[in-house]
Write a protein that holds these residues in place. Structure first.
Motif, mmCIF file in Angstrom:
data_model
loop_
_atom_site.group_PDB
_atom_site.id
_atom_site.type_symbol
_atom_site.label_atom_id
_atom_site.label_comp_id
_atom_site.label_asym_id
_atom_site.label_seq_id
_atom_site.Cartn_x
_atom_site.Cartn_y
_atom_site.Cartn_z
ATOM 1 N N SER A 1 0.822 -1.108 -0.036
ATOM 2 C CA SER A 1 0.002 -0.017 0.005
ATOM 3 C C SER A 1 0.738 1.135 0.002
ATOM 4 C CB SER A 1 -0.943 -0.053 1.083
ATOM 5 O OG SER A 1 -0.215 0.322 2.410
ATOM 6 N N LYS A 2 0.306 2.335 0.116
ATOM 7 C CA LYS A 2 1.058 3.577 0.171
ATOM 8 C C LYS A 2 1.916 3.718 1.409
ATOM 9 C CE LYS A 2 -2.526 6.620 1.392
ATOM 10 N NZ LYS A 2 -3.347 7.702 1.234
ATOM 11 N N HIS A 3 1.504 2.999 2.410
ATOM 12 C CA HIS A 3 2.076 3.143 3.705
ATOM 13 C C HIS A 3 3.088 1.801 3.628
ATOM 14 C CE1 HIS A 3 -0.922 5.850 4.680
ATOM 15 N NE2 HIS A 3 -2.041 5.053 4.549
ATOM 16 N N SER A 4 3.239 1.133 2.720
ATOM 17 C CA SER A 4 4.331 0.041 2.755
ATOM 18 C C SER A 4 5.761 0.636 2.968
ATOM 19 C CB SER A 4 4.538 -1.007 1.662
ATOM 20 O OG SER A 4 3.071 -1.774 1.780
ATOM 21 N N THR A 5 6.825 0.132 3.561
ATOM 22 C CA THR A 5 7.903 0.391 3.642
ATOM 23 C C THR A 5 8.767 -0.854 3.259
ATOM 24 O OG1 THR A 5 8.324 -0.156 6.079
ATOM 25 C CG2 THR A 5 7.790 1.983 5.517
ATOM 26 N N ASN B 1 13.528 -0.001 -1.920
ATOM 27 C CA ASN B 1 13.696 1.560 -1.041
ATOM 28 C C ASN B 1 14.673 2.096 -1.573
ATOM 29 O OD1 ASN B 1 13.769 2.797 1.290
ATOM 30 N ND2 ASN B 1 15.386 1.831 2.032
ATOM 31 N N GLU C 1 3.084 4.890 -6.629
ATOM 32 C CA GLU C 1 1.940 5.330 -6.563
ATOM 33 C C GLU C 1 0.981 4.925 -7.727
ATOM 34 O OE1 GLU C 1 4.287 7.070 -5.772
ATOM 35 O OE2 GLU C 1 4.200 6.844 -3.581
#
Length: 127
Positions: free
Chosen positions: A13-17, A25, A45
């Motif tokens: 998701s847009k919050h994945s790291t 990364n 995105e």
């Protein structure tokens, strides 16, 4: 859009790291090597939006990997695919494509529309 560095698993998701050593990364925008290696050259995105559109086409399939592989294999020009995997369960997920039913002509049209709308402009000229 092939497997796009795992985007098509549907788990991001847009919050994945991603960890510091993960190319998703440190090379998201191609700083270290060709951006084509990260998310298949697609803006993260934008890739998430395309994945959501594909999930709407296949709501019963949490993991889109087998569908993506089947889509690739249904192109007459393609005889072989080499999907990536770093863990045994990813290999098994890739192999699910063998048992996945052939995509209908309508499904192919709808997948192609998602590709044209969200992906083609970013990567098609790179082929």
């Amino acid at each position: 859009m092939p497997l796009a560095s795992g985007l098509l698993t549907g788990k991001f998701s847009k919050h994945s790291t991603f960890t510091a050593g993960d190319h998703r990364n440190f090379n998201r925008n191609g700083e270290m090597f060709d951006k084509g290696e990260t998310f298949s050259g697609i803006d993260y995105e934008t890739g998430l939006v395309a994945v959501d559109a594909l999930k709407n086409l296949f709501p019963q399939n949490e993991n889109l990997t087998p569908i993506a592989l089947k889509w690739i294999l249904q192109h007459d020009e393609i005889s072989t695919i080499i999907p990536g995997a770093s863990r045994p369960e990813q290999v098994l997920a890739n192999l699910e494509a063998l048992n996945f039913p052939a995509l209908s002509q309508q499904q192919i049209i709808e997948i192609n529309e998602v590709y044209s709308k969200f992906i083609k402009k970013s990567v098609h000229q790179l082929w």
